[in-house]
Motif scaffolding. Structure first.
Motif, short mmCIF file in Angstrom:
data_model
loop_
_atom_site.label_atom_id
_atom_site.label_comp_id
_atom_site.label_asym_id
_atom_site.label_seq_id
_atom_site.Cartn_x
_atom_site.Cartn_y
_atom_site.Cartn_z
N GLY A 1 13.87 56.09 20.75
CA GLY A 1 14.51 55.32 21.81
C GLY A 1 13.52 55.02 22.92
N GLY A 2 14.06 54.66 24.07
CA GLY A 2 13.20 54.34 25.20
C GLY A 2 13.06 52.84 25.37
N SER A 3 12.51 52.42 26.50
CA SER A 3 12.48 50.99 26.84
C SER A 3 11.68 50.17 25.84
N ALA A 4 10.63 50.76 25.27
CA ALA A 4 9.81 50.00 24.33
C ALA A 4 10.60 49.71 23.05
N VAL A 5 11.27 50.72 22.52
CA VAL A 5 11.99 50.55 21.24
C VAL A 5 13.13 49.55 21.41
N LYS A 6 13.72 49.49 22.59
CA LYS A 6 14.79 48.52 22.84
C LYS A 6 14.31 47.09 22.61
N ASN A 7 13.03 46.86 22.85
CA ASN A 7 12.49 45.51 22.63
C ASN A 7 11.87 45.34 21.24
N PHE A 8 11.82 46.40 20.48
CA PHE A 8 11.21 46.30 19.14
C PHE A 8 12.03 45.38 18.23
N THR A 9 11.33 44.64 17.38
CA THR A 9 12.02 43.90 16.32
C THR A 9 12.54 44.91 15.29
N ILE A 10 13.40 44.42 14.40
CA ILE A 10 13.89 45.28 13.31
C ILE A 10 12.70 45.74 12.45
N VAL B 1 17.40 54.55 15.04
CA VAL B 1 17.27 53.81 16.29
C VAL B 1 18.67 53.32 16.64
N GLU B 2 19.03 53.44 17.90
CA GLU B 2 20.36 52.99 18.34
C GLU B 2 20.54 51.50 18.04
N HIS C 1 29.77 50.45 12.41
CA HIS C 1 29.99 51.10 13.70
C HIS C 1 28.72 51.01 14.50
N LEU C 2 28.87 50.80 15.81
CA LEU C 2 27.68 50.75 16.66
C LEU C 2 27.63 52.03 17.48
N TYR C 3 27.21 53.10 16.82
CA TYR C 3 27.17 54.38 17.53
C TYR C 3 25.99 54.46 18.48
N LYS C 4 26.25 55.13 19.61
CA LYS C 4 25.17 55.45 20.54
C LYS C 4 25.23 56.96 20.77
N SER C 5 24.08 57.53 21.01
CA SER C 5 24.08 58.96 21.32
C SER C 5 24.71 59.18 22.70
N CYS D 1 15.15 56.83 4.59
CA CYS D 1 15.31 56.97 6.04
C CYS D 1 14.98 55.67 6.79
N SER D 2 14.37 54.69 6.08
CA SER D 2 14.06 53.38 6.69
C SER D 2 15.27 52.74 7.36
N TYR D 3 16.46 52.97 6.79
CA TYR D 3 17.65 52.22 7.21
C TYR D 3 18.07 52.55 8.64
N GLY D 4 17.50 53.64 9.17
CA GLY D 4 17.72 53.96 10.58
C GLY D 4 17.28 52.84 11.50
N GLY D 5 16.40 51.98 11.02
CA GLY D 5 15.95 50.84 11.82
C GLY D 5 17.11 49.92 12.18
N LEU D 6 18.16 49.95 11.36
CA LEU D 6 19.37 49.15 11.65
C LEU D 6 20.50 50.05 12.14
N GLY D 7 20.20 51.30 12.47
CA GLY D 7 21.25 52.20 12.95
C GLY D 7 22.15 52.74 11.86
N ALA D 8 21.62 52.78 10.62
CA ALA D 8 22.37 53.41 9.53
C ALA D 8 21.70 54.74 9.20
#
Lengths: 164, 418, 417, 163
Positions: B196-205, B225-226, B244-248, B124-131
């Protein structure tokens, strides 16, 4: 030390090293009793089951070469091997064996004359080993070393020194 | 009614316009990976039960030796040898001693939008890159390795909205421990945890992976993560392109939404023997430790090593504490070396290990004995996980582990970080 | 009549003015080293013997190196037992993960020239490289030393190895000692002192000299000594002027003197499964290997890592082949990291392990299975030493091992130098 | 058809994780036969030597949490366990069990009625559980049809081979 006994021969080759007598992976087992099941494991794992008290190990040159692991003579003593008769021994093993009450004898010719399963008689008083009709001379063991073997090794010797 | 990122990836992978939670689909996978924890069984099933001859696509099946490296027994070595022979025969990518499998996958293979199946729960780690990554057992894996397909039930999604900023001494690791403590070890069973949320948007991979990696500890099927510019830059800097760059969707349906504010977060710690038994470090009291571990697919990346080095620099660890540090991959190791972090670790008295799973997996390097206590940045604190059944594991951030290694007892890292 | 270096060290220690090989005498022990794997046994025997206090806590060094990092659940017991004993007896020198015992003892100056030192490890002969009389003993005798500070020894006769000339390119101390082992055999020096001398030995670094002395025990020797010189005094931080007599007299009596011309030496390997089964590397070229190992008390020092890095720089290890590197001490690891050596090794694909015995002692760190072949820089290639009895071990210099890792087979290292 | 299972209950608590079912240090043993003697070692050292073929495992919430190691259901199956009943299962364990043909049954209610060594009867097809010792009946959660198909085939391999 009372000097006459007879035992069945297990025959091993030259340079039987301490890793063969007891591999490193078993050295952290809790007791010598646990370890002795792995005696000669890399070379002849079946021997642990077969060696009986009083049996004699006959080997070639440089028996016990390698590490200082005292478990090597200790497990042979725990298996109650009667003695080892080799062409020669490695230095640390030699000390360790006597310190653990394991008797080592040296002879160059017996090795080529005997076969596994033979009965060999040891006469310590006359420094002789007898195989069938043949008699072989072994180097005599100093009396104080024999006494240490008889006492069971260096530990009882030191206990006595400390009056315990 | 809209879809979440997870639903969109599954819809695409199964060739459908729309999928809904509860639906069972058959999906095509983009990649599958297996490590030395179970691959010997996969190979047995593949060859002797499925009587398969070929893997579905040699470029999409990856074998990684990372659990017992270097091997501690001839039996383990036999498993590694079996993997080497299979990899050579089928001409598939093979890694040994190069790093923890999930870190290698993220560095070398994963791109946003993929569906990835691996025989390891922390996939499930790969969600960090949106996979969409999820862990399976060896029978499932073997059938994927053979056919390239898997049946999956479409999971519900949970949303975690994170706002605010970390205070000094507080990290993504503390956040995910806090979340798992709140929702429980099965609080997301069979579901997707979407962060998600404003903090995660600034998170590094790195930080995003820390969150997604431990989703399985709440029972989740995947963490996501988106993917955004940060994700795109990460994969493009490694010569790959997003799938693909999916967004919810705005109107996507979540079973539940949780809110967190980082400004209120403090260093957290999971106490033995459950990952969800989480308290602030300040409440832990006096706990003596025997060993510290910094590493694993959760917390062995450069940012965590920097956090630890900042605390350890110029100091000596407690003489009765063993501190093991295992960078998550060769690339992380080399970067740490270039930044001088490895020197700091060696000089402070730590044991710097080769990149591998180490004591997080508990059967090779750093195994602990009866009655010993470990503080770890690993993924699990299950009873006996790091060695003897009667031993204890606390889970905390790299900074908390480093601070604790200096004092010999569990220690709040704040005050020791700039 | 003159005396050999070995005899002189014993005479200094015992205060005797004359001494004869074969004589039994008691020596006063200057230092002892006990490593983790045997510590519990020494302590148990010590108590069984009825001792309560060690003779001198400042002369005892504990080194945890065989079971570091712990790989099995019971390993920690050794460290706990030794820690408790050290605390009880006020033994302050305890090294818990700082490196291999035989590297630490000279490096941290626990052993200095002229001392008499014993260790519960056969490779205690290593300290002969700095002019100490040092040898391995079992744990029962170590327990007796803990109690008494004394040990009886037999004064060994000395074999002298006089090696002259410059070493050719690609030939290192490891090749010298393997060559000697091949010539005299694994029991060629049993119970004797080996003394290494001559211009080649004088030209060697302390690290290289340690490689020679370390493997003296593989010929059965009690010690493997080298006369200390300015390099030694600087290394050990001692005043050389007071130790000028620590060298063999010109009329010393040797049992035998072996003369070697170093310029004829070639890179060699010890083939499975005896240390004295020596072949020229040239003859073994093409032999497939699965794993390389650079490390141990024989060859895990900075110069060993350096030569490997020179060969591996900008290259990659062969696919499906491993190279495991274990520096011999913490300070070597740190120095190698700073000097960029570690970076080169890891770039090339080496697996870096923390300083400890690692694979050499065969308990972890890269154990192999049936049919696998290892080429290693350590001191023993005994049957089953690194795992399966059906595996094979070749011993060679770090250069030869590094070159083999690049190709997945034994190759002549000279082509990469 | 999956047979009706009858066996003695071995009851465990909540969050029985995969490291309790089979610890990591045994996972690289060459096969399941060598591993099975260590089943539940951290919780009950005598389990593997005293369990009988046909016996049933009863767990609380989140049974099988943790790693993806398929060795966990495999050792249970190798010891002859006929099935596992729990209040809930961790996802990967649940899949793995189905894939190797080990019946896993979800039932919230039966747990509290069970004492160690009670005799249970489970009918996966009907979705019923009976505690014979206590003479009480319970309903279990039905499995999705696709999952039942795999279980009925005896596991994923047989299912795929049949297809």
């Amino acid at each position: 030390m009372n000097g006459n006994f007879t035992g069945r021969v297990w025959k091993l080759g030259d340079d039987i090293d301490t890793d063969i007598i007891i591999p490193t992976q078993f050295l952290a087992l809790k007791s010598v009793e646990d370890m002795k099941r792995y005696v000669f494991y890399p070379l002849r794992p079946e021997l642990a089951e077969l060696i009986q008290p009083g049996d004699i190990i006959v080997a070639g040159k440089n028996f016990g070469c390698g590490s200082s692991r005292e478990q090597a003579p200790e497990i042979l003593a725990a298996l109650r091997v009667g003695c080892i008769i080799a062409k020669s021994y490695a230095r640390i093993f030699y000390r360790n064996a006597f310190n653990n009450g394991l008797l080592l004898l040296e002879n160059n010719e017996l090795y080529d004359s005997c076969s596994e399963g033979d009965q060999v008689s040891v006469d310590l008083k006359n420094s002789q080993v007898v195989l069938g009709e043949k008699t072989f001379q072994v180097a005599s063991i100093p009396e104080d070393l024999l006494q240490m073997v008889e006492a069971g090794g260096l530990v009882p010797f030191m206990r006595k020194r400390n009056g315990k | 009614m809209g879809m979440t990122i997870g639903e969109k990836i599954l819809a695409m992978a199964s060739g459908k316009e729309v999928v809904r939670p509860g639906e069972i689909i058959t999906a095509k996978v983009d990649l599958c990976m297996s490590n030395d924890g179970t691959t010997h069984l996969n190979i047995d099933i593949f060859e002797n039960q499925l009587h398969a001859e070929k893997v579905f696509d040699p470029e999409k099946v990856i074998f990684i030796v990372d659990h017992n490296v270097p091997s501690e027994s001839a039996k383990t070595a036999q498993v590694h040898k079996k993997m080497r022979i299979f990899a050579q025969k089928h001409n598939i990518p093979f890694y040994e001693g190069t790093g923890v499998c999930h870190q290698i996958m993220i560095e070398d293979f994963i791109v946003p939008g993929q569906l990835v199946i691996a025989a390891d729960s922390h996939t499930c780690s790969y969600g960090g890159l949106g996979a969409f990554g999820t862990g399976v057992g060896c029978t499932d894996f073997t059938s994927v390795m053979n056919t390239g397909e898997i049946w999956l039930m479409v999971p519900e999604s949970l949303k975690f909205v994170i706002e605010g900023n970390f205070k000094p001494g507080v990290y993504a690791r503390d956040l995910i421990l806090k979340i798992i403590g709140d929702i429980g070890a099965n609080g997301a069973n069979y579901k997707i945890m979407e962060f998600g949320g404003s903090a995660v948007k600034n998170f590094t991979i790195d930080d995003r992976v820390v969150l997604c990696n431990m989703a399985v500890e709440a029972g989740a099927k995947s963490g996501l993560v988106e993917p955004d510019e940060i994700a795109i830059e990460y994969v493009e800097s490694r010569g790959r392109k997003a799938k693909h760059l999916y967004k919810s969707d705005e109107d996507a349906v979540y079973e539940n939404t949780y809110h967190y504010n980082l400004d209120e977060l403090e260093p957290m710690i999971a106490i033995p023997h459950c990952v969800d038994d989480v308290v602030p470090v300040t409440q832990i009291g006096e706990v003596k430790i025997d060993q510290g571990f910094i590493g694993s697919c959760n917390n062995g990346r450069i940012e965590e090593l920097r956090a630890a080095a900042q605390i350890l620099q110029g100091k000596k660890i407690n003489p009765y504490v063993k501190l093991l540090i295992s960078p998550a991959s060769k690339a992380v190791y080399l970067q740490a070396l270039a930044e001088g972090l490895i020197d700091i670790f060696v000089e402070c008295g730590a044991m710097v290990l080769n990149p591998n799973c180490s004591v997080c997996w508990g059967s090779c390097q750093g195994v602990i004995g009866e009655g010993e206590t470990l503080i770890s940045t690993g993924t699990r604190n299950f009873k006996g996980r790091a060695g003897h059944p009667n031993s204890s594991i606390y889970l905390a951030s790299a900074a908390t582990v480093a601070a604790s290694a200096l004092t010999g007892k569990i220690t709040d890292p704040r005050g020791q970080v700039l | 009549m003159g005396y050999t270096l070995t005899e002189k060290i014993i005479m200094r220690n015992t205060g005797r003015d004359s001494i004869t090989p074969g004589e039994l005498l008691n020596v006063n022990v200057d230092k002892v080293m006990v490593h983790d794997i045997f510590a519990p046994f020494v302590i148990e025997k010590f108590r069984e013997m009825g001792f309560e206090k060690v003779w001198n806590p400042d002369r005892i060094v504990f080194v945890y190196d065989h079971l570091v990092p712990t790989s099995f659940i019971e390993d920690f017991r050794h460290h706990k037992i030794a820690d408790a004993f050290a605390a009880e007896q006020n033994i302050k020198a305890v090294h818990r993960a700082d490196g291999v015992c035989h590297q630490l003892m000279p490096e941290l100056r626990y052993v200095v020239p002229g001392q008499v030192v014993f260790g519960t490890d056969s490779h205690t002969t290593t300290y002969g490289a700095i002019g100490a009389f040092s040898t391995g003993i079992g744990y029962t005798e170590m327990a007796a030393i803990f109690g008494t500070g004394e040990l009886w020894i037999k004064v060994p006769p000395t074999l002298k190895f006089n090696i002259k000339g410059d070493l050719p390119k690609g030939v290192f101390a490891k090749d010298i000692i393997l060559r000697i082992l091949g010539d005299i055999g694994a029991d060629g020096a049993t119970y004797k002192a080996m003394e290494f001398a001559g211009s080649t030995v004088e030209g060697l670094s302390i690290s290289s000299r340690m490689t020679l002395s370390n493997m003296a025990v593989e010929a059965g020797a009690k010690v493997g000594v080298i006369a200390p010189d300015e390099k030694t005094f600087a290394f050990s931080g001692v005043e050389g002027s007071r130790l000028q007599d620590l060298r063999s007299d010109s009329d010393a009596t040797y049992e035998k003197v072996f003369e070697y011309d170093a310029t004829t030496f070639k890179p060699v390997v010890a083939c499975p499964s005896n240390v004295d089964n020596i072949s020229d590397v040239e003859e073994m070229v093409g032999t497939r290997i699965d794993q390389g190992f650079i490390g141990s008390c024989t060859n895990g020092r900075l110069e060993d890592l350096e030569i490997a890095a020179r060969i591996l720089k900008g290259r990659k290890i062969a696919p499906f082949t491993k190279l495991i590197v274990t520096p011999a001490s913490r300070s070597i690891y740190a120095e190698a990291a700073k000097a960029g050596i570690i970076g080169i090794l890891v770039e090339a694909g080496a697996i870096m392990n923390p300083p400890a015995c690692g694979l050499c002692c065969g308990r972890s760190g890269g154990i192999v299975s049936d049919g696998e072949r290892v080429i290693a820089t350590n001191n023993r290639n005994f049957l089953g030493r690194m795992g399966s009895p059906k595996s094979e071990i070749f011993l060679a210099s770090p250069a030869t091992v590094a070159a083999a890792a690049l190709e997945g087979k034994i190759v002549d290292p000279r082509k990469y130098l | 058809m999956i047979k009706v299972m009858t066996g003695k209950a071995w009851k465990f608590g909540n969050d029985v994780d995969t490291d309790q079912i089979i610890p990591s240090q045994y996972l690289l043993l060459p096969n399941v036969e060598e591993m099975k003697q260590y089943t539940f070692e951290p919780l009950d050292k005598d389990f593997a030597s005293t369990v009988c073929p046909g016996d049933i495992i009863v767990g609380g919430e989140n049974f099988g949490s943790g790693s993806s190691r398929e060795q966990a259901p495999l050792v249970l199956k190798a010891l002859g366990i006929s099935g596992v009943v729990a209040k809930s299962f961790a996802r990967i364990f649940f899949r793995n069990a189905i894939n190797i043909g080990l019946p896993v049954v979800i039932c919230k209610e039966v747990y509290d009625s069970v004492e160690q060594q009670d005799t249970l009867e489970i009918d996966v097809q009907k979705g019923t559980i009976k505690n014979i010792t206590k003479d009480k009946n319970f309903a279990s959660t039905k499995l999705p049809a696709h999952v039942m198909d795999i279980l009925e085939a005896g596991g994923l391999i047989d299912f795929l081979n049949q297809k």
